[in-house]
Design a protein around this motif. Structure first.
Motif, PDB file in Angstrom:
ATOM      1  N   GLN A   1      35.361 116.645  54.718  1.00 29.53           N
ATOM      2  CA  GLN A   1      36.018 116.432  53.431  1.00 29.53           C
ATOM      3  C   GLN A   1      36.772 115.116  53.575  1.00 29.53           C
ATOM      4  N   LEU A   2      36.497 114.162  52.690  1.00 27.37           N
ATOM      5  CA  LEU A   2      37.082 112.826  52.826  1.00 27.37           C
ATOM      6  C   LEU A   2      37.984 112.477  51.654  1.00 27.37           C
ATOM      7  N   ASP A   3      39.017 111.722  51.968  1.00 28.61           N
ATOM      8  CA  ASP A   3      39.784 111.000  50.964  1.00 28.61           C
ATOM      9  C   ASP A   3      39.206 109.588  51.013  1.00 28.61           C
ATOM     10  N   VAL A   4      38.608 109.149  49.925  1.00 31.31           N
ATOM     11  CA  VAL A   4      37.926 107.854  49.881  1.00 31.31           C
ATOM     12  C   VAL A   4      38.711 106.903  48.985  1.00 31.31           C
ATOM     13  N   GLU A   5      39.027 105.730  49.519  1.00 31.46           N
ATOM     14  CA  GLU A   5      39.704 104.687  48.755  1.00 31.46           C
ATOM     15  C   GLU A   5      38.687 103.585  48.472  1.00 31.46           C
ATOM     16  N   LEU A   6      38.577 103.199  47.210  1.00 32.85           N
ATOM     17  CA  LEU A   6      37.672 102.122  46.829  1.00 32.85           C
ATOM     18  C   LEU A   6      38.442 100.819  46.685  1.00 32.85           C
ATOM     19  N   VAL A   7      37.749  99.701  46.782  1.00 36.45           N
ATOM     20  CA  VAL A   7      38.404  98.395  46.720  1.00 36.45           C
ATOM     21  C   VAL A   7      39.086  98.151  45.377  1.00 36.45           C
ATOM     22  N   ASP A   8      38.642  98.847  44.316  1.00 31.65           N
ATOM     23  CA  ASP A   8      39.268  98.662  42.997  1.00 31.65           C
ATOM     24  C   ASP A   8      40.505  99.540  42.800  1.00 31.65           C
ATOM     25  N   GLY A   9      40.909 100.281  43.851  1.00 26.81           N
ATOM     26  CA  GLY A   9      42.103 101.116  43.769  1.00 26.81           C
ATOM     27  C   GLY A   9      41.825 102.575  43.428  1.00 26.81           C
ATOM     28  N   THR A  10      40.588 102.896  43.057  1.00 26.97           N
ATOM     29  CA  THR A  10      40.210 104.270  42.761  1.00 26.97           C
ATOM     30  C   THR A  10      40.238 105.099  44.043  1.00 26.97           C
ATOM     31  N   ARG A  11      40.636 106.375  43.915  1.00 26.53           N
ATOM     32  CA  ARG A  11      40.606 107.307  45.042  1.00 26.53           C
ATOM     33  C   ARG A  11      39.785 108.519  44.643  1.00 26.53           C
ATOM     34  N   LEU A  12      38.972 108.991  45.564  1.00 24.47           N
ATOM     35  CA  LEU A  12      38.139 110.169  45.356  1.00 24.47           C
ATOM     36  C   LEU A  12      38.302 111.101  46.546  1.00 24.47           C
ATOM     37  N   GLN A  13      38.141 112.387  46.287  1.00 25.59           N
ATOM     38  CA  GLN A  13      38.102 113.357  47.374  1.00 25.59           C
ATOM     39  C   GLN A  13      36.801 114.114  47.252  1.00 25.59           C
ATOM     40  N   GLY A  14      36.111 114.283  48.380  1.00 25.32           N
ATOM     41  CA  GLY A  14      34.863 115.017  48.353  1.00 25.32           C
ATOM     42  C   GLY A  14      34.280 115.172  49.737  1.00 25.32           C
ATOM     43  N   ARG A  15      33.221 115.964  49.805  1.00 28.23           N
ATOM     44  CA  ARG A  15      32.536 116.238  51.058  1.00 28.23           C
ATOM     45  C   ARG A  15      31.438 115.212  51.280  1.00 28.23           C
ATOM     46  N   ALA A  16      31.446 114.609  52.466  1.00 27.04           N
ATOM     47  CA  ALA A  16      30.410 113.635  52.836  1.00 27.04           C
ATOM     48  C   ALA A  16      29.077 114.362  52.988  1.00 27.04           C
ATOM     49  N   LEU A  17      28.067 113.909  52.257  1.00 32.98           N
ATOM     50  CA  LEU A  17      26.757 114.555  52.289  1.00 32.98           C
ATOM     51  C   LEU A  17      25.756 113.785  53.137  1.00 32.98           C
ATOM     52  N   THR A  18      25.535 112.528  52.787  1.00 25.40           N
ATOM     53  CA  THR A  18      24.558 111.708  53.499  1.00 25.40           C
ATOM     54  C   THR A  18      24.751 110.250  53.112  1.00 25.40           C
ATOM     55  N   THR A  19      24.023 109.391  53.782  1.00 26.28           N
ATOM     56  CA  THR A  19      23.965 107.981  53.411  1.00 26.28           C
ATOM     57  C   THR A  19      22.529 107.698  52.991  1.00 26.28           C
ATOM     58  N   GLU A  20      22.364 106.691  52.170  1.00 33.42           N
ATOM     59  CA  GLU A  20      21.009 106.303  51.774  1.00 33.42           C
ATOM     60  C   GLU A  20      20.958 104.806  51.550  1.00 33.42           C
ATOM     61  N   THR A  21      19.750 104.274  51.681  1.00 33.45           N
ATOM     62  CA  THR A  21      19.512 102.855  51.454  1.00 33.45           C
ATOM     63  C   THR A  21      18.517 102.710  50.315  1.00 33.45           C
ATOM     64  N   ALA A  22      18.885 101.936  49.324  1.00 32.36           N
ATOM     65  CA  ALA A  22      18.011 101.686  48.173  1.00 32.36           C
ATOM     66  C   ALA A  22      16.958 100.644  48.546  1.00 32.36           C
ATOM     67  N   ALA A  23      15.926 100.552  47.743  1.00 33.66           N
ATOM     68  CA  ALA A  23      14.870  99.553  47.967  1.00 33.66           C
ATOM     69  C   ALA A  23      15.448  98.139  47.992  1.00 33.66           C
TER      70      ALA A  23
END
Length: 90
Positions: free
Chosen positions: A24-46
Motif C-alpha cells: 500500500q503506497l502513499d504516492v506523491e506526484l510532481v504536480d503536488g497530487t497525492r494518491l494512496q493505493g496498492r501497487a499492482l504492476t509496472t508496464e511499458t507502452a509501445a
C-alpha cells in the motif's frame, strides 16, 4: 504530452519491489497530487513510456513514472521507507 524521461534504474527497482509485495503506497506526484493505493504492476507502452499501476479507492490508476515525485510504503515491515523519485533520471 512532454517527452518521457525514464527513471534511474536503481529507483525503478523500488517500484518493482512495491509491486512484488503488493505494498500500500502513499504516492506523491510532481504536480503536488497525492494518491494512496496498492501497487499492482509496472508496464511499458509501445512508446517506451513506463507506468505504475495502482489500485485506489477510485479504481485502477495508471501513473506515468516520470510524474512520480516519491513513494512511501504504508505496510508494517516494508523493506524500504520513503523514496524520492523525482529529479533523478537515467
Amino acid at each position: 504530452m512532454d517527452d518521457y524521461q525514464p527513471l534511474a534504474c536503481d529507483l525503478y527497482d523500488y517500484l518493482e519491489i512495491a509491486c512484488l509485495h503488493g505494498y500500500q503506497l502513499d504516492v506523491e506526484l510532481v504536480d503536488g497530487t497525492r494518491l494512496q493505493g496498492r501497487a499492482l504492476t509496472t508496464e511499458t507502452a509501445a512508446s517506451k513510456e513506463e507506468f505504475l499501476l495502482l489500485r485506489t479507492a477510485d479504481g485502477e490508476q495508471r501513473l506515468r513514472m516520470d510524474r512520480l515525485l516519491a513513494i512511501t510504503p504504508q505496510d508494517a515491515g516494508a523493506s524500504f521507507g520513503r523514496v524520492l523519485l523525482g529529479g533523478k533520471r537515467c
